[in-house]
Write an enzyme that holds these catalytic residues in place. Structure first.
Site, PDB file in Angstrom:
ATOM      1  N   LYS A  51      -9.667  48.566  20.958  1.00 54.18           N
ATOM      2  CA  LYS A  51     -10.702  47.614  20.550  1.00 54.18           C
ATOM      3  C   LYS A  51     -10.337  46.169  20.933  1.00 54.18           C
ATOM      4  CE  LYS A  51     -12.407  50.502  16.745  1.00 54.18           C
ATOM      5  NZ  LYS A  51     -12.760  50.528  15.289  1.00 54.18           N
ATOM      6  N   TYR A  79     -22.393  53.005  17.856  1.00 49.63           N
ATOM      7  CA  TYR A  79     -22.165  53.113  16.409  1.00 49.63           C
ATOM      8  C   TYR A  79     -23.465  53.357  15.650  1.00 49.63           C
ATOM      9  CZ  TYR A  79     -17.242  51.733  16.766  1.00 49.63           C
ATOM     10  OH  TYR A  79     -15.887  51.692  17.032  1.00 49.63           O
ATOM     11  N   PHE A  97     -21.572  46.942   6.917  1.00 53.08           N
ATOM     12  CA  PHE A  97     -20.709  46.275   7.901  1.00 53.08           C
ATOM     13  C   PHE A  97     -21.198  46.436   9.334  1.00 53.08           C
ATOM     14  CE2 PHE A  97     -18.862  50.506   6.996  1.00 53.08           C
ATOM     15  CZ  PHE A  97     -18.814  51.053   8.263  1.00 53.08           C
ATOM     16  N   ARG A 157      -6.393  61.642  15.724  1.00 50.30           N
ATOM     17  CA  ARG A 157      -6.641  60.961  14.441  1.00 50.30           C
ATOM     18  C   ARG A 157      -5.318  60.776  13.692  1.00 50.30           C
ATOM     19  NH1 ARG A 157     -11.853  58.683  13.489  1.00 50.30           N
ATOM     20  NH2 ARG A 157     -10.990  58.479  11.400  1.00 50.30           N
ATOM     21  N   THR A 172      -8.407  54.474   8.724  1.00 56.24           N
ATOM     22  CA  THR A 172      -9.310  53.401   9.140  1.00 56.24           C
ATOM     23  C   THR A 172      -8.797  52.034   8.678  1.00 56.24           C
ATOM     24  OG1 THR A 172     -11.143  54.963   8.893  1.00 56.24           O
ATOM     25  CG2 THR A 172     -11.710  52.619   9.062  1.00 56.24           C
ATOM     26  N   ARG A 220      -2.580  52.186  14.152  1.00 57.09           N
ATOM     27  CA  ARG A 220      -3.201  51.164  13.294  1.00 57.09           C
ATOM     28  C   ARG A 220      -2.152  50.492  12.403  1.00 57.09           C
ATOM     29  NH1 ARG A 220      -8.757  54.620  12.268  1.00 57.09           N
ATOM     30  NH2 ARG A 220     -10.068  53.492  13.748  1.00 57.09           N
ATOM     31  N   ASN A 267      -9.466  47.024  13.686  1.00 55.59           N
ATOM     32  CA  ASN A 267      -8.412  48.017  13.454  1.00 55.59           C
ATOM     33  C   ASN A 267      -7.867  48.671  14.735  1.00 55.59           C
ATOM     34  OD1 ASN A 267     -10.585  49.608  13.972  1.00 55.59           O
ATOM     35  ND2 ASN A 267     -10.543  50.742  12.038  1.00 55.59           N
ATOM     36  N   HIS A 281     -10.235  53.189  18.325  1.00 57.26           N
ATOM     37  CA  HIS A 281     -11.213  54.198  17.901  1.00 57.26           C
ATOM     38  C   HIS A 281     -10.709  55.578  18.314  1.00 57.26           C
ATOM     39  CE1 HIS A 281     -15.057  56.318  17.469  1.00 57.26           C
ATOM     40  NE2 HIS A 281     -14.755  56.888  18.624  1.00 57.26           N
ATOM     41  N   GLU A 340     -19.392  60.835  22.946  1.00 58.18           N
ATOM     42  CA  GLU A 340     -18.821  59.513  23.212  1.00 58.18           C
ATOM     43  C   GLU A 340     -18.247  59.418  24.626  1.00 58.18           C
ATOM     44  OE1 GLU A 340     -17.809  58.831  18.477  1.00 58.18           O
ATOM     45  OE2 GLU A 340     -16.144  59.048  19.891  1.00 58.18           O
TER      46      GLU A 340
HETATM   47  P1  IDP Z   1     -12.923  55.364  11.973  1.00 60.24           P
HETATM   48  O1  IDP Z   1     -12.906  54.360  13.096  1.00 60.24           O
HETATM   49  O2  IDP Z   1     -11.562  55.498  11.322  1.00 60.24           O
HETATM   50  O3  IDP Z   1     -13.498  56.698  12.369  1.00 60.24           O
HETATM   51  P2  IDP Z   1     -15.453  54.856  10.603  1.00 60.24           P
HETATM   52  O4  IDP Z   1     -15.682  55.098   9.147  1.00 60.24           O
HETATM   53  O5  IDP Z   1     -16.063  55.792  11.585  1.00 60.24           O
HETATM   54  O6  IDP Z   1     -13.867  54.751  10.822  1.00 60.24           O
HETATM   55  O7  IDP Z   1     -15.940  53.370  10.899  1.00 60.24           O
HETATM   56  C1  IDP Z   1     -16.102  52.925  12.243  1.00 60.24           C
HETATM   57  C2  IDP Z   1     -15.508  51.530  12.353  1.00 60.24           C
HETATM   58  O8  IDP Z   1     -16.274  50.638  11.528  1.00 60.24           O
HETATM   59  C3  IDP Z   1     -14.070  51.388  11.818  1.00 60.24           C
HETATM   60  O9  IDP Z   1     -13.104  51.775  12.755  1.00 60.24           O
HETATM   61  C4  IDP Z   1     -14.010  49.912  11.527  1.00 60.24           C
HETATM   62  O10 IDP Z   1     -13.826  49.141  12.722  1.00 60.24           O
HETATM   63  C5  IDP Z   1     -15.404  49.653  10.973  1.00 60.24           C
HETATM   64  N1  IDP Z   1     -15.427  49.783   9.513  1.00 60.24           N
HETATM   65  C6  IDP Z   1     -15.379  50.926   8.782  1.00 60.24           C
HETATM   66  N2  IDP Z   1     -15.422  50.687   7.466  1.00 60.24           N
HETATM   67  C7  IDP Z   1     -15.499  49.343   7.343  1.00 60.24           C
HETATM   68  C8  IDP Z   1     -15.585  48.469   6.204  1.00 60.24           C
HETATM   69  O11 IDP Z   1     -15.596  48.880   5.047  1.00 60.24           O
HETATM   70  N3  IDP Z   1     -15.657  47.133   6.503  1.00 60.24           N
HETATM   71  C9  IDP Z   1     -15.649  46.648   7.772  1.00 60.24           C
HETATM   72  N4  IDP Z   1     -15.581  47.447   8.868  1.00 60.24           N
HETATM   73  C10 IDP Z   1     -15.503  48.766   8.656  1.00 60.24           C
HETATM   74 MG    MG Z   2     -15.400  57.196  12.959  1.00 57.73          MG
END
Ligand code: IDP
Ligand code: MG
Length: 139
Positions: free
Chosen positions: A11, A51, A59, A87, A93, A104, A114, A117, A128
């Site tokens: 990212k 997304y 968010f 993962r 996350t 991470r 973070n 992805h 994807e």
């Molecule tokens: P993941 O990337 O671990 O699969 P997801 O729940 O799919 O997590 O969320 C996608 C992306 O959205 C996360 O990687 C992060 O960049 C962002 N994100 C997820 N939850 C939050 C939050 O609570 N606040 C801000 N950004 C978030």
């Molecule tokens: Mg995800």
């Protein structure tokens, strides 16, 4: 059916901080083979489509702003049990909750920025990967 491929993006935060090379090294050292790789920058429309599943989340707008804030690396990766194993090496996350030694944990600062992805299912890995790469770009 499980497949042996997953999809990743390094990212904008990790690219801007100069961590992309170390992250790619971490990924290949963990046994993943790079099948396709691209250095690019997403438009608002592209990030929103990628997304789309999060469009109703609070968010979402911040996520699109962040993901379009600079260039990313996108890649298709191959390894046995790729989705689940990847993962594991990226960690939770929220980097505060990511296990020590995960990508991470090592390279991310916050839940939104973070670093990386990783696809959450074989089905999404295929969707994807197809979003970014044609068949001619896979080796
Ligand atoms: P993941 O990337 O671990 O699969 P997801 O729940 O799919 O997590 O969320 C996608 C992306 O959205 C996360 O990687 C992060 O960049 C962002 N994100 C997820 N939850 C939050 C939050 O609570 N606040 C801000 N950004 C978030
Ligand atoms: Mg995800």
């Amino acid at each position: 059916m499980t497949t042996n491929r997953t999809f990743t993006m390094i990212k904008p935060d990790a690219v801007a901080n100069g961590h992309a090379g170390k992250i790619l090294d971490h990924i290949t050292a963990a046994g993943f083979k790079v099948i396709a790789l691209k250095y690019t920058r997403l438009s608002d429309e592209q990030a929103g489509l990628f997304y789309d599943i999060h469009r109703q989340r609070p968010f979402f707008n911040d996520l699109v702003s962040f993901m379009t804030s600079g260039p990313i690396y996108a890649a298709i990766l191959e390894k046995e049990n790729a989705v689940e194993d990847f993962r594991k090496i990226i960690g939770a996350t929220d980097p505060q909750k990511a296990d020590p030694g995960t990508i991470r944990n090592l390279y991310a600062k916050s839940i939104d920025a973070n670093a990386i992805h990783g696809s959450d299912s074989d089905e999404n890995a295929a969707i994807e990967g197809n979003f970014f790469f044609s068949m001619l770009e896979r080796f």
